[in-house]
Design a protein around this motif. Sequence first.
Motif, PDB file in Angstrom:
ATOM      1  N   GLU A   1       0.847  -1.184   0.000  1.00 46.41           N
ATOM      2  CA  GLU A   1       0.000   0.000   0.000  1.00 46.41           C
ATOM      3  C   GLU A   1       0.890   1.244   0.000  1.00 46.41           C
ATOM      4  O   GLU A   1       1.886   1.306   0.723  1.00 46.41           O
ATOM      5  CB  GLU A   1      -0.916  -0.003   1.220  1.00 46.41           C
ATOM      6  N   GLY A   2       0.546   2.221  -0.813  1.00 50.27           N
ATOM      7  CA  GLY A   2       1.351   3.429  -0.936  1.00 50.27           C
ATOM      8  C   GLY A   2       2.306   3.400  -2.103  1.00 50.27           C
ATOM      9  O   GLY A   2       2.902   4.438  -2.440  1.00 50.27           O
ATOM     10  N   ASP A   3       2.488   2.237  -2.734  1.00 50.28           N
ATOM     11  CA  ASP A   3       3.324   2.174  -3.942  1.00 50.28           C
ATOM     12  C   ASP A   3       2.713   3.044  -5.036  1.00 50.28           C
ATOM     13  O   ASP A   3       1.496   3.281  -5.066  1.00 50.28           O
ATOM     14  CB  ASP A   3       3.451   0.731  -4.435  1.00 50.28           C
ATOM     15  N   VAL A   4       3.569   3.488  -5.948  1.00 49.80           N
ATOM     16  CA  VAL A   4       3.162   4.393  -7.014  1.00 49.80           C
ATOM     17  C   VAL A   4       3.244   3.682  -8.358  1.00 49.80           C
ATOM     18  O   VAL A   4       4.150   2.866  -8.591  1.00 49.80           O
ATOM     19  CB  VAL A   4       4.051   5.655  -7.025  1.00 49.80           C
ATOM     20  N   LEU A   5       2.298   3.987  -9.238  1.00 53.29           N
ATOM     21  CA  LEU A   5       2.257   3.396 -10.576  1.00 53.29           C
ATOM     22  C   LEU A   5       2.877   4.369 -11.573  1.00 53.29           C
ATOM     23  O   LEU A   5       2.417   5.505 -11.705  1.00 53.29           O
ATOM     24  CB  LEU A   5       0.819   3.084 -10.981  1.00 53.29           C
ATOM     25  N   VAL A   6       3.905   3.911 -12.258  1.00 53.53           N
ATOM     26  CA  VAL A   6       4.571   4.713 -13.285  1.00 53.53           C
ATOM     27  C   VAL A   6       4.263   4.111 -14.649  1.00 53.53           C
ATOM     28  O   VAL A   6       4.641   2.971 -14.936  1.00 53.53           O
ATOM     29  CB  VAL A   6       6.094   4.760 -13.054  1.00 53.53           C
ATOM     30  N   ALA A   7       3.551   4.870 -15.467  1.00 51.90           N
ATOM     31  CA  ALA A   7       3.169   4.399 -16.799  1.00 51.90           C
ATOM     32  C   ALA A   7       4.251   4.711 -17.819  1.00 51.90           C
ATOM     33  O   ALA A   7       4.903   5.761 -17.754  1.00 51.90           O
ATOM     34  CB  ALA A   7       1.857   5.060 -17.221  1.00 51.90           C
TER      35      ALA A   7
ATOM     36  N   ARG B   1      -5.291   2.127  -8.037  1.00 52.21           N
ATOM     37  CA  ARG B   1      -6.204   3.208  -8.391  1.00 52.21           C
ATOM     38  C   ARG B   1      -5.519   4.066  -9.452  1.00 52.21           C
ATOM     39  O   ARG B   1      -4.497   4.711  -9.178  1.00 52.21           O
ATOM     40  CB  ARG B   1      -6.540   4.045  -7.152  1.00 52.21           C
ATOM     41  N   LEU B   2      -6.080   4.080 -10.658  1.00 52.86           N
ATOM     42  CA  LEU B   2      -5.484   4.791 -11.781  1.00 52.86           C
ATOM     43  C   LEU B   2      -6.301   6.017 -12.139  1.00 52.86           C
ATOM     44  O   LEU B   2      -7.536   5.966 -12.145  1.00 52.86           O
ATOM     45  CB  LEU B   2      -5.394   3.866 -13.009  1.00 52.86           C
ATOM     46  N   ASP B   3      -5.621   7.095 -12.453  1.00 54.09           N
ATOM     47  CA  ASP B   3      -6.264   8.353 -12.805  1.00 54.09           C
ATOM     48  C   ASP B   3      -6.160   8.570 -14.317  1.00 54.09           C
ATOM     49  O   ASP B   3      -5.076   8.828 -14.842  1.00 54.09           O
ATOM     50  CB  ASP B   3      -5.583   9.499 -12.051  1.00 54.09           C
ATOM     51  N   ARG B   4      -7.293   8.479 -15.014  1.00 54.63           N
ATOM     52  CA  ARG B   4      -7.304   8.695 -16.463  1.00 54.63           C
ATOM     53  C   ARG B   4      -6.798  10.092 -16.831  1.00 54.63           C
ATOM     54  O   ARG B   4      -6.275  10.307 -17.921  1.00 54.63           O
ATOM     55  CB  ARG B   4      -8.720   8.521 -17.020  1.00 54.63           C
ATOM     56  N   GLY B   5      -6.981  11.041 -15.933  1.00 53.18           N
ATOM     57  CA  GLY B   5      -6.609  12.414 -16.223  1.00 53.18           C
ATOM     58  C   GLY B   5      -5.124  12.657 -16.346  1.00 53.18           C
ATOM     59  O   GLY B   5      -4.700  13.765 -16.701  1.00 53.18           O
ATOM     60  N   THR B   6      -4.304  11.636 -16.068  1.00 56.54           N
ATOM     61  CA  THR B   6      -2.856  11.824 -16.148  1.00 56.54           C
ATOM     62  C   THR B   6      -2.306  11.627 -17.553  1.00 56.54           C
ATOM     63  O   THR B   6      -1.119  11.851 -17.779  1.00 56.54           O
ATOM     64  CB  THR B   6      -2.121  10.862 -15.190  1.00 56.54           C
ATOM     65  N   TRP B   7      -3.150  11.199 -18.479  1.00 54.44           N
ATOM     66  CA  TRP B   7      -2.651  11.053 -19.850  1.00 54.44           C
ATOM     67  C   TRP B   7      -3.776  11.203 -20.872  1.00 54.44           C
ATOM     68  O   TRP B   7      -4.955  11.078 -20.561  1.00 54.44           O
ATOM     69  CB  TRP B   7      -1.913   9.731 -20.035  1.00 54.44           C
ATOM     70  N   THR B   8      -3.354  11.469 -22.100  1.00 56.79           N
ATOM     71  CA  THR B   8      -4.266  11.566 -23.241  1.00 56.79           C
ATOM     72  C   THR B   8      -4.000  10.388 -24.172  1.00 56.79           C
ATOM     73  O   THR B   8      -2.897  10.276 -24.718  1.00 56.79           O
ATOM     74  CB  THR B   8      -4.047  12.872 -24.023  1.00 56.79           C
ATOM     75  N   PRO B   9      -4.937   9.477 -24.359  1.00 59.36           N
ATOM     76  CA  PRO B   9      -4.714   8.349 -25.261  1.00 59.36           C
ATOM     77  C   PRO B   9      -4.420   8.833 -26.685  1.00 59.36           C
ATOM     78  O   PRO B   9      -5.001   9.827 -27.141  1.00 59.36           O
ATOM     79  CB  PRO B   9      -6.035   7.570 -25.203  1.00 59.36           C
ATOM     80  N   PRO B  10      -3.521   8.178 -27.408  1.00 58.76           N
ATOM     81  CA  PRO B  10      -3.254   8.532 -28.802  1.00 58.76           C
ATOM     82  C   PRO B  10      -4.526   8.506 -29.645  1.00 58.76           C
ATOM     83  O   PRO B  10      -5.505   7.824 -29.309  1.00 58.76           O
ATOM     84  CB  PRO B  10      -2.259   7.463 -29.251  1.00 58.76           C
TER      85      PRO B  10
ATOM     86  N   VAL C   1       3.482   9.436 -13.679  1.00 54.55           N
ATOM     87  CA  VAL C   1       2.766   8.791 -12.583  1.00 54.55           C
ATOM     88  C   VAL C   1       1.296   8.711 -12.962  1.00 54.55           C
ATOM     89  O   VAL C   1       0.668   9.732 -13.273  1.00 54.55           O
ATOM     90  CB  VAL C   1       2.948   9.578 -11.271  1.00 54.55           C
ATOM     91  N   CYS C   2       0.731   7.512 -12.947  1.00 55.36           N
ATOM     92  CA  CYS C   2      -0.657   7.329 -13.370  1.00 55.36           C
ATOM     93  C   CYS C   2      -1.566   6.846 -12.258  1.00 55.36           C
ATOM     94  O   CYS C   2      -2.777   6.707 -12.465  1.00 55.36           O
ATOM     95  CB  CYS C   2      -0.741   6.366 -14.553  1.00 55.36           C
TER      96      CYS C   2
END
Length: 362
Positions: free
Chosen positions: A176-182, A269-278, A330-331
């Motif tokens: 818990e607390g780990d970060v997801l890097v896309a 928990r992923l935040d769609r707002g962190t990227w724009t899909p191609p 970070v996503c």
Amino acid sequence: MSGATYAAAGVDIEAGDRAVELMKEWVAKTRRPEVLGGIGGFAGLFDASALKGYHRPLLATSTDGVGTKVAIAQRLDKHDTIGRDLVGMVVDDLVVCGAEPLFMTDYIATGKVVPEVVAGIVKGIAEGCVLAGCALVGGETAEHPGLLAAGEYDVAGAGTGVVEADKVLGPERVREGDVLVAMASSGAHSNGYSLLRHVFFDVAGWQLDRLVPEFGRTLGEELLEPTRIYSLDCLAVIAAAEVHAFSHITGGGVAANIARIIPAGLEARLDRGTWTPPAVFSTVGALGGVATLELEKTLNMGVGMVAVVPAESVDASLRLLGERGLPSWVCGEVVAAGQGAATVGGAKGGDGAAALHGEYAK
């Protein structure tokens, strides 16, 4: 009256031999010091004495194909990139556990051996192996007249890697607390092409030579863009920062594949707002009336690999990936289970869960 022959049945052994001659130079480019012999043997040989330097070496293995993306290559009569897709699909499954890819073998089945086509496919495989740092130690080309048409083929491959037992990455390390890097994908990679082909060809009636302003190139060029190969990038991150897990985003989409590396009781928990899909993803959605959730469980939506790292490793990971020319961000984060809606379970098994939240950035 002459008797039946193999050639008359549709199998041209001489063409197969010519294909082998044409591919030799490309296979040679993938050679690692551990490889023994060359093309022509019944089996590829790899000197495993290098593994003596490991305390407890574990061999990792993976096998895959590229699905119906081969139909795009065949329609465009361009065969020298599909092999990179094959390598990416195999080696990036190996590296998620921390394994260094060592070698690959390939299998090409075709209705009729055209030496130049086969050599082109192997050229792409060899280039992919160079990008992955692994050797191409062998393969097989099979002619299947009556099962495949003269211009049809399919490709598959298998790879082997090695990882120290106490350095295996996976759900057991995630906290818990780990970060997801896309890490950004190069496009659709090699998944969801049945949906892409259906929408673009059957629904919209587009042709591969159609120039699509949103893509900045033709539809065919967009769909044939090779799969990005992440293995050396991931290994570099492992060497420079603490990493708990990786997720290769393939069939099933972002959330389902990330859920595979999340332990029970936790949720990504992923935040769609962190990227724009191609643009290819929004375009296929608009043309086909494909719901966002359907797109997300079929396509990678612009994310090809995700690293799960402790918070203190985020800056180092992002800096290193940037230096290597790989867009990353970070996503999301790992939280206690039950904090989000629309939770997705792990694709192909797994006890974890993941959830996408918010709207994509414009």
